[in-house]
Design an enzyme around this catalytic site. Structure first.
Site, short mmCIF file in Angstrom:
data_model
loop_
_atom_site.label_atom_id
_atom_site.label_comp_id
_atom_site.label_asym_id
_atom_site.label_seq_id
_atom_site.Cartn_x
_atom_site.Cartn_y
_atom_site.Cartn_z
CE LYS A 54 -2.25 -1.54 3.67
NZ LYS A 54 -1.83 -2.95 3.72
CG PHE A 94 15.67 -6.06 6.33
CD1 PHE A 94 16.25 -7.32 6.47
CD2 PHE A 94 15.80 -5.16 7.39
CE1 PHE A 94 16.91 -7.68 7.64
CE2 PHE A 94 16.48 -5.51 8.55
CZ PHE A 94 17.03 -6.79 8.68
CG ASP A 99 7.42 -11.86 9.75
OD1 ASP A 99 7.67 -12.16 10.92
OD2 ASP A 99 6.27 -11.78 9.30
CG ASP A 103 5.84 -15.71 10.93
OD1 ASP A 103 6.48 -16.00 11.95
OD2 ASP A 103 5.27 -14.61 10.78
NE ARG A 108 4.48 -10.77 3.59
CZ ARG A 108 4.13 -10.49 4.85
NH1 ARG A 108 3.24 -9.54 5.08
NH2 ARG A 108 4.65 -11.16 5.86
CG ASP A 171 5.45 -12.18 16.57
OD1 ASP A 171 4.36 -12.34 17.15
OD2 ASP A 171 5.62 -12.38 15.37
CE LYS A 202 5.52 -8.96 13.90
NZ LYS A 202 4.42 -9.93 13.93
CG PHE A 246 -1.33 -1.22 11.55
CD1 PHE A 246 -1.90 -0.87 10.34
CD2 PHE A 246 -0.26 -2.10 11.55
CE1 PHE A 246 -1.42 -1.39 9.15
CE2 PHE A 246 0.24 -2.62 10.37
CZ PHE A 246 -0.35 -2.27 9.17
CG ASP A 250 -1.62 -7.06 10.34
OD1 ASP A 250 -2.16 -6.56 9.34
OD2 ASP A 250 -0.51 -7.63 10.30
CG ASP A 251 -2.90 -9.70 16.03
OD1 ASP A 251 -1.98 -9.74 15.19
OD2 ASP A 251 -2.72 -9.43 17.23
#
Length: 360
Positions: A54, A94, A99, A103, A108, A171, A202, A246, A250-251
């Site tokens: 975005k 990066f 990440d 994960d 993505r 995290d 984070k 935010f 996201d969660d």
């Protein structure tokens, strides 16, 4: 050219990419064949991993400079602000490349994660993340070495990178490792206190504060003066609230948004993340419901994930989030209204407008 002109912003990206590819071409003591291999590879890597989001973080730098200057930017000012904005996007790239590996993510931005590309693999992607980070400092040196705020700008990126990596560690270790594998699930670790610390480090600093602080630094505001200190502190205070809001969004999106809308397949449940949803669930569950969480949270099993999401729905966590969202919006509006100078409020109204009720 303004902070709403995405085409102008993307044109600056192309200039930065061209310069970085030229840096590879100019590397000494490498054969033309090896240089060409590097150029071919990174001519794909950079556009695959950096643009495509975005671009809110990058555009916020331009918006911040516009607000602080209180006028239309000159071509030079716009280019400088856009270059700084793109360095925040490079930092994001990066982090995301790394990440996604940590994960074990699949997609993505609606495409396979970089490390999932057949000609990339995890081995290359780890090194690519490091190269993307280094490119930030190459670009800053190229364009801002003689700027009076050069050192401050460098320190903002260094500090923000460290803060984000601390948050990433918190995290990743919501459920710690032992003997090379995840330790047994310990729900007592999933507390809102831990969650808020993780989110601050984070998400809040790199996704919100960095862009605002870069605008202040570029415009010459010294954090060691009373005026400058107040501006940076105001920015940090509101960015911590915006960042937490935010991340909670996201969660919720990770669990409930369709992957085709979100642009990725959420894996917070499988990865046993200390998310807002599991923290709130643990405040509300009965003993029987807690057993469902214990049996299914952190398992890479589609049926288990389904049971956790069904429990979230049973606890009405989406509705709870909607109430929280309206409360946060009201609190942010009130805080923003108190910021001095008044024109600085426009930057945070811009940020809040970007995230309020977002769907991805």
């Amino acid at each position: 050219m303004t902070s709403t002109d995405k085409d102008a912003f993307l044109a600056i990206y192309k200039d930065i990419e061209t310069d970085l590819i030229a840096d590879i071409q100019n590397l000494p003591a490498l054969s033309d064949n090896v240089k060409q291999q590097l150029i071919d590879y990174y001519s794909v890597c950079i556009p695959y991993t950096v643009p495509g989001g975005k671009m809110t973080r990058g555009l916020t730098v331009i918006k911040g400079v516009e607000v602080l200057k209180q006028r239309k930017l000159t071509d030079k000012e716009y280019k400088d602000a856009a270059i700084l904005g793109w360095q925040v996007e490079w930092l994001q790239a990066f982090f995301l490349v790394a990440d996604d590996i940590m994960d074990a993510s699949i997609t993505r931005r609606g495409a396979p994660c970089w490390y999932k590309k057949p000609n990339v693999t995890q081995d290359n992607a780890i090194n690519d993340a490091l190269i993307l980070e280094n490119m930030i400092y190459q670009t800053l040196r190229r364009h801002f070495k003689k700027h009076p705020s050069y050192v401050q700008i460098l320190e903002l990126f260094i500090d923000t990178t460290f803060q984000t990596e601390v948050g990433q560690h918190i995290d990743t270790n919501g459920t710690p490792y032992a003997d090379g594998k995840r330790a047994p699930l310990d729900l007592s670790r999933f507390t809102l206190d831990r969650y808020q610390g993780c989110v601050r480090y984070k998400t809040c600093y790199y996704s919100f504060y960095l862009s605002c602080a870069l605008a202040l630094a570029y415009c010459g505001y010294d954090p060691d003066t009373p005026e400058g200190k107040a501006l940076y502190q105001n920015a940090e205070d509101i960015c911590m609230i915006l960042g937490e809001y935010f991340q909670i969004q996201d969660d919720v999106l990770d669990a409930f948004a369709p992957p085709e809308v979100l642009g990725k397949i959420g894996t917070d449940i499988e990865d046993a993340k200390c998310s807002w949803l599991v923290c709130k669930a643990l405040e509300l569950v009965s003993e029987e419901q807690k057993e469902i969480l214990m049996a299914n949270y952190g398992k890479h099993d589609a049926e288990g994930v389904k049971k956790v999401k069904e429990l979230y729905k049973e606890l009405k966590l989406e509705e709870l989030f909607q109430t929280y969202e309206e409360e946060q919006k009201k609190m942010c509006d009130e805080l923003i209204a108190k910021i001095e100078p008044e024109n600085f409020q426009d930057l945070f109204k811009f940020l809040l407008g970007k995230i309020y009720k977002r769907q991805k």
